[in-house]
Structure formats: C-alpha cells, structure tokens
Design an enzyme around this catalytic site. Structure first.
Site, PDB file in Angstrom:
ATOM      1  N   HIS A   3      16.316  46.771  45.373  1.00  0.00           N
ATOM      2  CA  HIS A   3      17.232  47.790  45.493  1.00  0.00           C
ATOM      3  C   HIS A   3      16.704  49.113  46.022  1.00  0.00           C
ATOM      4  O   HIS A   3      17.820  49.504  46.174  1.00  0.00           O
ATOM      5  CB  HIS A   3      17.813  48.303  43.638  1.00  0.00           C
TER       6      HIS A   3
HETATM    7  N1  UDP Z   1      16.482  46.896  34.218  1.00  0.00           N
HETATM    8  C1  UDP Z   1      17.247  46.349  33.274  1.00  0.00           C
HETATM    9  N2  UDP Z   1      18.137  45.528  34.238  1.00  0.00           N
HETATM   10  C2  UDP Z   1      18.389  45.248  34.920  1.00  0.00           C
HETATM   11  C3  UDP Z   1      17.330  45.833  36.122  1.00  0.00           C
HETATM   12  C4  UDP Z   1      16.164  46.234  35.510  1.00  0.00           C
HETATM   13  O1  UDP Z   1      16.898  46.584  32.475  1.00  0.00           O
HETATM   14  O2  UDP Z   1      18.997  44.540  35.481  1.00  0.00           O
HETATM   15  C5  UDP Z   1      14.943  47.539  33.107  1.00  0.00           C
HETATM   16  C6  UDP Z   1      14.066  47.283  34.272  1.00  0.00           C
HETATM   17  O3  UDP Z   1      13.153  46.405  33.141  1.00  0.00           O
HETATM   18  C7  UDP Z   1      12.799  48.677  33.941  1.00  0.00           C
HETATM   19  C8  UDP Z   1      14.441  49.701  34.799  1.00  0.00           C
HETATM   20  O4  UDP Z   1      15.316  49.351  34.387  1.00  0.00           O
HETATM   21  O5  UDP Z   1      13.026  48.871  32.667  1.00  0.00           O
HETATM   22  C9  UDP Z   1      13.619  49.714  36.100  1.00  0.00           C
HETATM   23  O6  UDP Z   1      14.989  50.429  36.918  1.00  0.00           O
HETATM   24  P1  UDP Z   1      14.995  50.310  38.460  1.00  0.00           P
HETATM   25  O7  UDP Z   1      14.404  48.660  38.637  1.00  0.00           O
HETATM   26  O8  UDP Z   1      16.329  50.081  38.274  1.00  0.00           O
HETATM   27  O9  UDP Z   1      14.038  51.899  39.150  1.00  0.00           O
HETATM   28  P2  UDP Z   1      12.864  51.797  39.848  1.00  0.00           P
HETATM   29  O10 UDP Z   1      11.740  51.433  38.871  1.00  0.00           O
HETATM   30  O11 UDP Z   1      12.369  51.163  40.685  1.00  0.00           O
HETATM   31  O12 UDP Z   1      13.296  53.596  39.655  1.00  0.00           O
END
Ligand code: UDP
Length: 359
Positions: A207
């Site tokens: 994403h």
């Molecule tokens: N996550 C979730 N469902 C999904 C995808 C991600 O619960 O379908 C959780 C993941 O396990 C983590 C958090 O969302 O705890 C991470 O979010 P994301 O990847 O959107 O953001 P980033 O960490 O890259 O900022």
C-alpha cells in the site's frame, strides 16, 4: 491526569489500543484516575480499515470524530490542525499522545505544541532517510517538536543521537515496540478469515504510496507475486488505495493470487501465524513477520527496521521483479533465526504510561 490521544490511520489504531488498555488497567487497579480523550481524525474511515479495530481491540469510542479524509496532504493536514486545536483548547489536556508518522501525527503534535500542551510521540526516532516519503517528513517534524520521544529500538535511539536530539531538551526513552504488545495480547485470539482455507501461504500487503503511485512499480510487484503464486498460494488483503490504482492502471492480477478485503487485527494475527513468509511494503507488517517468526521480503528500497535486514530475516528488494524472486528462493531454501530480542518484552504500554505519569 488527562491525555488526548490522536489517531486516524490503521497502524495507529493497533498501537493506541495498547496504551488505552494500559490506561484502563491502571484505572481499574485503583492507581488513580487517568482520563483519555480520543480524537479520530478520519484519515481511514472504511469499516474494515477503522471500526473493526475499535471493536476487536476494545478501543474506546472516539470522543471526537473529525471526518477528514481523501484530501491532498496540505488540505488534510491543515484541516486537522484547525479542528484538533479547537478540541485541545476545550479539553486542556496534560498530554497529547501521537503515534507513528501520518498526517494525523504531525497535525496533532503541531496543534498541541503551539498552545503549549506537552506532546509525547510513540514510535519516535525512526528514519528511512528518504525525504520523498510523506511519512519521513511527518516523523522528523513530529520528533523535533515533541517533549517526550518513545523509541522502539536501538536504531531509533541512534538516529536521534546522530541528529543531535540529546541537546534539544527533549526527553528520550527507549520503550520497546508497542506493536509487540498487541501481538502478544492478541496471539491467542486469532480468527481465521473465511476466505482462506489452507495454511503455509505467502502473506502479502502492498500500500505504500511510492509503490502505488507508480504504474511500473506496481506492475512489477504484482508480476513477481503472480510467479510466486504459481508455486505457493499467495494471500493478499487488498488496501483500498492499492485497489484504486490497480483499476486505474488496468493491471491484470493472476487468479492464483487470493485477493481478499482488508482484514481486522485478529484475522491478521491468524494470517501471520499461519503463513510461511511475508511480502510487504508495510512498516508494521515487517515487524509483525518477525514477532511471528516469519521471513519477510520488503518491496521497498529502504526500511526503518534496518535491524531485521542486518540479521538476515528481512530482504529489501524494491519493486524489482528479479530481486523479489531471488529473495523468495533465498527464503524458501534457508532457515533463519528469530530469537534475537530487538523489540523489547511486550510491555511497552506500561513503560509509556509510567513516563507520562512521572513527567
Ligand atoms: N493490518 C490489518 N489488516 C490488514 C492489513 C494490515 O489488521 O488487512 C494491520 C497490520 O497487522 C499492522 C497494521 O495493520 O498491525 C499495519 O498497518 P499498515 O500496513 O496499514 O501501515 P504501516 O505499518 O505501513 O504504516
């Protein structure tokens, strides 16, 4: 003590859920009353990107729902700044607590700092050293105007030292990683998503703007995932932004990639527990792969979690199809060590609360 918590995006719900839990436990143990006011900026708003986390993780219902989303960075951050300031003037908290690196983080920190309310930043000190990432700009500016910085790792502490933070009258505390708290608390409550039948699959989440905003990069990543899917089931909970761009660029997806809607945290814990490896550009999911002892291929040029690359459990490939496939073969043919303690003991929420109470 009164805390205003500012959240707006999925990773922030996971992190804030743990501090809310620590506050609830503190109050129930009769250690004195802490009141938490939650501002949800509205950055993520779909039921499966927002509500489900409040329901599954017991996050108190937001006291203020600002409904700000789907705008350019400037418009979004500006509207947040204005609306958060109004709430802070009314609520007069002792602390504003911000998380991570989104527009909600910088808007919350800036609104508070300008009216002399203390700011604490959870997940401070992380750097990708890529100033094209909106997240990098948000985290550097937030760190600079915070009063207390809660760092998850030694790397984060070292980054702040290198930038001279020790001379800036900012308290810096190494806390461990708040996401490990969540992984530990919820690992026994995993829920198998209905659409996923077997185990031992490749779990993928994509994403990051740097990938979705480029047709070529997104195409390469999905081409590599298609080739992997011809050998092993790939499960991909699809982020709405990525869905939008796949449609816009007319990228053809292999039917062998199991695309599902974004899942809740409990389903994610199940997917992480039952997969054989992770392919992601997420920050949080890279660490969660490690918590669940799974190798990770990171389809970015750099990572804030460099310690995972250094111990050879995380492989940085960018969006290069050949590099992704090489890393895949390395992962399937090697055994790896996941026993090094990089992220603390899963009690980061208590360390954070203790610090807030003592400052
Ligand atoms: N996550 C979730 N469902 C999904 C995808 C991600 O619960 O379908 C959780 C993941 O396990 C983590 C958090 O969302 O705890 C991470 O979010 P994301 O990847 O959107 O953001 P980033 O960490 O890259 O900022």
């Amino acid at each position: 003590m009164k805390i205003v918590t500012i959240i707006g995006a999925r990773p922030q719900f996971v992190k804030a859920a743990m501090v809310s839990k620590a506050i609830k436990d503190h109050n129930e143990e009769g250690k004195g009353k802490i009141s938490e006011i939650i501002i949800h900026t509205g950055q993520h708003f779909d039921a499966n990107m927002s509500d489900i986390f409040f329901n599954q993780m017991g996050i108190p219902k937001p006291d203020y729902d600002l409904g700000i989303n789907s705008l350019t960075h400037g418009a979004m951050t500006g509207q947040m700044l204005e609306k958060i300031e109004k709430v802070l003037i009314k609520e007069k908290p002792d602390w504003v607590l911000v998380y991570g690196d989104t527009n909600s983080t910088i808007a919350g920190a800036l609104a508070a700092k300008k009216i002399h309310i203390k700011v604490a930043h959870v997940e401070a000190g992380l750097r990708s050293f890529n100033m094209h990432m909106p997240e990098e700009v948000n985290r550097i500016l937030t760190d600079r105007i915070s009063d207390v910085l809660f760092c998850p790792t030694d790397t984060a502490m070292e980054n702040l030292t290198a930038e001279g933070f020790e001379n800036m009258h900012i308290k810096i505390v190494k806390t461990g990683d708040i996401m490990l708290d969540a992984a530990k608390v919820y690992s026994n409550y995993a829920v198998q998503p209905r659409e996923v039948l077997g185990t031992n699959f490749v779990l993928s989440t994509i994403h990051r703007a740097e990938n979705t905003d480029s047709k070529e990069k997104l195409k390469n990543i999905f081409s590599a995932l298609s080739k992997i899917a011809s050998q092993k089931q790939v499960v991909l909970p699809l982020h709405p932004r990525t869905k939008h761009y796949i449609e816009k660029y007319d990228i053809e997806l292999s039917p062998q990639i199991k695309i599902i809607n974004p899942v809740g945290y409990l389903e994610m814990v199940w997917l992480l527990s039952n997969c054989c490896m992770v392919v992601t550009d997420s920050g949080g999911v890279q660490k969660e792969a490690y918590f669940f002892k799974k190798p990770c291929i990171t389809v970015r040029e750099e990572t804030e979690w460099i310690e995972l690359v250094e111990i050879n459990v995380n492989f940085l490939t960018g969006s290069d199809e050949n590099k992704i496939l090489e890393a895949y073969h390395k992962v399937v043919t090697n055994t790896m060590n996941f026993d090094i303690n990089l992220y603390g003991n899963g009690n980061t929420r208590e360390t954070i609360l203790k610090e807030l109470l003592s400052n």
